[in-house]
Motif scaffolding. Structure first.
Motif, PDB file in Angstrom:
ATOM      1  N   VAL A 111       0.891  -1.215   0.155  1.00  0.00           N
ATOM      2  CA  VAL A 111       0.090  -0.084   0.168  1.00  0.00           C
ATOM      3  C   VAL A 111       0.916   1.236   0.048  1.00  0.00           C
ATOM      4  CG1 VAL A 111      -1.706   1.505   1.107  1.00  0.00           C
ATOM      5  CG2 VAL A 111      -1.960  -1.130   1.080  1.00  0.00           C
ATOM      6  N   ASN A 112       0.680   2.279  -0.933  1.00  0.00           N
ATOM      7  CA  ASN A 112       1.267   3.386  -1.051  1.00  0.00           C
ATOM      8  C   ASN A 112       2.811   3.419  -1.325  1.00  0.00           C
ATOM      9  OD1 ASN A 112      -0.952   4.914  -0.708  1.00  0.00           O
ATOM     10  ND2 ASN A 112      -0.834   5.017   1.319  1.00  0.00           N
ATOM     11  N   THR A 113       3.389   2.116  -1.681  1.00  0.00           N
ATOM     12  CA  THR A 113       4.520   2.004  -2.260  1.00  0.00           C
ATOM     13  C   THR A 113       4.634   1.630  -3.725  1.00  0.00           C
ATOM     14  OG1 THR A 113       4.984  -0.185  -0.957  1.00  0.00           O
ATOM     15  CG2 THR A 113       5.639   2.046   0.040  1.00  0.00           C
ATOM     16  N   ASN A 114       5.758   1.804  -4.375  1.00  0.00           N
ATOM     17  CA  ASN A 114       5.654   1.524  -5.701  1.00  0.00           C
ATOM     18  C   ASN A 114       7.140   1.266  -6.360  1.00  0.00           C
ATOM     19  OD1 ASN A 114       7.016   3.952  -5.896  1.00  0.00           O
ATOM     20  ND2 ASN A 114       4.951   5.019  -6.767  1.00  0.00           N
ATOM     21  N   ALA A 115       7.327   1.202  -7.729  1.00  0.00           N
ATOM     22  CA  ALA A 115       8.781   0.795  -8.153  1.00  0.00           C
ATOM     23  C   ALA A 115       9.707   1.759  -7.827  1.00  0.00           C
ATOM     24  CB  ALA A 115       8.678   0.488  -9.651  1.00  0.00           C
ATOM     25  N   ALA A 116       9.150   3.138  -7.725  1.00  0.00           N
ATOM     26  CA  ALA A 116      10.317   4.109  -7.491  1.00  0.00           C
ATOM     27  C   ALA A 116      10.739   4.050  -6.081  1.00  0.00           C
ATOM     28  CB  ALA A 116       9.540   5.614  -7.555  1.00  0.00           C
ATOM     29  N   VAL A 117       9.585   3.701  -5.029  1.00  0.00           N
ATOM     30  CA  VAL A 117      10.369   3.607  -3.753  1.00  0.00           C
ATOM     31  C   VAL A 117      11.284   2.359  -3.614  1.00  0.00           C
ATOM     32  CG1 VAL A 117       9.388   2.942  -1.581  1.00  0.00           C
ATOM     33  CG2 VAL A 117       8.215   4.587  -2.769  1.00  0.00           C
ATOM     34  N   ILE A 118      10.798   1.353  -4.404  1.00  0.00           N
ATOM     35  CA  ILE A 118      11.710   0.127  -4.279  1.00  0.00           C
ATOM     36  C   ILE A 118      12.863   0.401  -5.014  1.00  0.00           C
ATOM     37  CG2 ILE A 118      11.997  -2.331  -4.963  1.00  0.00           C
ATOM     38  CD1 ILE A 118       9.911  -1.901  -2.424  1.00  0.00           C
ATOM     39  N   ASP A 119      13.133   1.204  -6.011  1.00  0.00           N
ATOM     40  CA  ASP A 119      14.382   1.334  -6.707  1.00  0.00           C
ATOM     41  C   ASP A 119      15.385   2.149  -5.505  1.00  0.00           C
ATOM     42  OD1 ASP A 119      13.480   0.057  -8.788  1.00  0.00           O
ATOM     43  OD2 ASP A 119      12.957   1.939  -9.938  1.00  0.00           O
ATOM     44  N   TRP A 120      14.846   2.923  -4.997  1.00  0.00           N
ATOM     45  CA  TRP A 120      15.634   3.767  -3.876  1.00  0.00           C
ATOM     46  C   TRP A 120      15.982   2.743  -2.829  1.00  0.00           C
ATOM     47  CZ3 TRP A 120      10.919   7.643  -3.393  1.00  0.00           C
ATOM     48  CH2 TRP A 120      11.410   8.795  -4.354  1.00  0.00           C
TER      49      TRP A 120
END
Length: 411
Positions: free
Chosen positions: A137-146
Motif C-alpha cells: 500500500v502506497n509504495t511503488n517501483a520508485a520507492v523500491i528502486d531507492w
C-alpha cells in the motif's frame, strides 16, 4: 486482523491434530524489528518489519506506507504471507513491513529519504537469501528502486535480488503490474472447471474496478469468454447492465479520469455506494478493500461464488455465514497470490541474472495457480472444509514437513 489470522491457524491446527508446540511455532514470529525514522524536517515515524517464518525460504512480503500501520497489523500480514507462499508452493517464507506515515504529505525528497533510511536500518536483517521485501500500500517501483540502491550502497550487493517490484530497467520483471489480476482470472477459471461451469454463461460483478480489478476485468474474457460482465464499481459508485459491458470499454472510460457511476451507456443503471454487493450475479469479485462484507450486509449477498482479490474483504462472521449457505468463496490466500508468484519469479530471474519474456512469466504464473487451486479444491472436497481451510491446511502441512526435514532452517 491478527486475531482472525491466528484463530484460523488454531482452527486448522485442531483439524490436523497438531501438537501445542507445532501450533505455537506457526503462530510465533521469528523476529520483530520496530524502530523510529527521523527525517530531515524533524518529524519522527514508527517503522516495522516482522519476519514471521522462513522454514521454506527467505521471508517475503510487502512494505506499506500508511498512517494506520501498527505492529499488530504487520504481524497479521506477515503471518498470512507465510501461509500464502506455502499455499501456492513457493520456496519462500512470510514477512511484512511498514511505516506509520501518510506519504502523500511528503515532498519527493522526503519520500526518498524515508525509503532510503528504512532500507539502511534493515540492511543487516534483509537480503536475497534472508528477507526480500516488495511494494504494498502506497509504495511503488520508485520507492523500491531507492531501497535497492541504498541496500547496495550499504552492503555492496549487486544482484538486484534484495527487493522485488523494481522498475523494469532496474531488475524488475515483465508481467508484474498485471500479475495479481491475471492470477485471479486463473483462480476463477480453475474453480469453475472443477465445478463443471467454465463454459456456462455466468454473470460477473467487480467491486473495485481500479488497479487489480481493472486488470482482472480486462484479462478475464480470454480465460472465460462466455462470462457476462454485468456490473462494476469504484469509489464513486458503480454501474450495472443486464446486457453486459465490455471491460476494455470501461477501462478506457476510467483512464480519462471519469467516474464509473457516470458511465453514459444507454442501458446502464447507476449503482450508489456499495450496492454492487447486492447485485443478482453468479460471481462477485471483491477487488477493493478489506471487510466490505460483514454481518451488517452478508444476508443481502446474492452471488453464488465470491473471489477475494482484495485482502480480507469478507470478515470472519460473514465468511462462516456465506459458506454455511453454500456460497463458494475463493480465498485471498489463493485468489490474489498472483502478485507474490511473480514477485518470486522476479527474485528468481535476478539471482540467475536472467530477464524473461512476459509470455514465460505468465506461463509460470499459470502453472503455480493451477496447481495450487487444484490441490486446495481436492482437499476441500475430500475433507469437507472450505477452500480457505483447505489452503491453510495444505500450507501448514508443507511448512511442518519442511521443518521436520530441515529443522535448522526454522530458526
Amino acid at each position: 486482523m491478527l486475531q482472525t489470522a491466528q484463530e484460523l491457524i488454531k482452527t486448522v491446527s485442531k483439524q490436523l491434530n497438531l501438537s501445542d508446540e507445532d501450533t505455537e511455532f506457526l503462530l510465533s514470529a521469528n523476529a520483530e524489528h520496530v524502530f523510529e525514522i527521523e527525517l530531515s524536517d524533524g518529524t519522527k515515524h514508527q517503522a516495522f518489519r516482522v519476519q514471521h517464518n522462513n522454514t521454506l525460504g527467505p521471508y517475503k512480503g510487502g512494505i506499506r506506507f500508511h498512517p494506520d500501520v501498527n505492529l499488530d497489523e504487520v504481524k497479521a500480514l506477515a503471518t498470512l504471507m507465510t501461509l500464502k507462499t506455502a499455499a501456492v508452493g513457493l520456496p519462500l517464507g512470510g514477512g511484512k513491513g511498514g511505516i506509520s506515515i501518510n506519504p502523500k504529505e511528503l515532498s519527493p525528497e522526503l519520500l526518498e529519504e524515508l525509503s532510503r533510511k528504512y532500507a539502511a536500518h534493515l540492511s543487516p536483517h534483509i537480503g536475497p537469501d534472508k528477507d526480500v521485501p516488495a511494494p504494498d500500500v502506497n509504495t511503488n517501483a520508485a520507492v523500491i528502486d531507492w531501497m535497492v540502491d541504498e541496500y547496495e550502497k550499504v552492503t555492496g550487493d549487486t544482484s538486484k535480488a534484495s527487493f522485488t517490484g523494481k522498475s523494469l530497467g532496474k531488475g524488475g520483471s515483465e508481467g508484474r503490474e498485471a500479475a495479481t489480476g491475471l492470477g485471479g482470472t486463473f483462480a476463477l477459471r480453475e474453480i469453475l472447471k472443477h465445478l463443471g461451469e467454465e463454459k456456462k454463461e455466468l454473470t460477473v460483478a467487480i467491486q473495485g474496478f481500479g488497479n487489480v480489478g481493472l486488470f482482472f476485468g480486462t484479462l478475464l474474457p480470454k480465460q472465460l469468454p462466455k462470462l457476462l460482465f454485468t456490473a462494476a464499481s469504484d469509489s464513486s459508485g458503480g454501474v450495472s447492465s443486464a446486457f453486459g459491458f465490455e471491460p476494455k470499454e470501461l477501462a478506457t472510460y476510467k483512464s480519462t479520469g471519469k467516474r464509473l457511476v457516470d458511465f453514459p451507456e444507454d442501458d446502464s443503471v447507476p449503482l450508489p455506494g456499495d450496492s454492487i454487493l447486492q447485485e443478482e450475479v453468479d460471481i462477485l469479485v471483491l477487488a477493493a478493500l478489506g471487510d466490505v462484507i460483514t454481518e451488517e450486509n452478508m444476508k443481502s449477498v446474492k452471488a453464488k461464488i465470491i473471489l477475494e482479490l482484495a485482502n480480507g474483504p469478507v470478515n470472519e462472521k460473514a465468511y462462516d455465514y456465506l459458506t454455511e449457505r453454500g456460497v463458494i468463496i475463493i480465498p485471498d490466500v489463493l485468489a490474489n497470490a498472483g502478485g507474490v508468484v511473480v514477485s518470486y519469479l522476479e527474485w528468481f530471474q535476478n539471482r540467475a541474472q536472467e530477464h524473461w519474456a512476459e509470455e514465460r512469466v505468465n506461463a509460470e504464473l499459470e502453472r503455480y495457480m493451477v496447481e495450487a487451486i487444484s490441490k486446495a479444491y481436492d482437499y476441500s472436497v475430500k475433507h469437507e472444509v472450505s477452500l480457505k481451510e483447505a489452503a491453510f491446511a495444505l500450507a501448514i502441512k508443507r511448512i511442518l514437513e519442511a521443518r521436520r526435514e530441515q529443522p535448522e532452517t526454522s530458526a
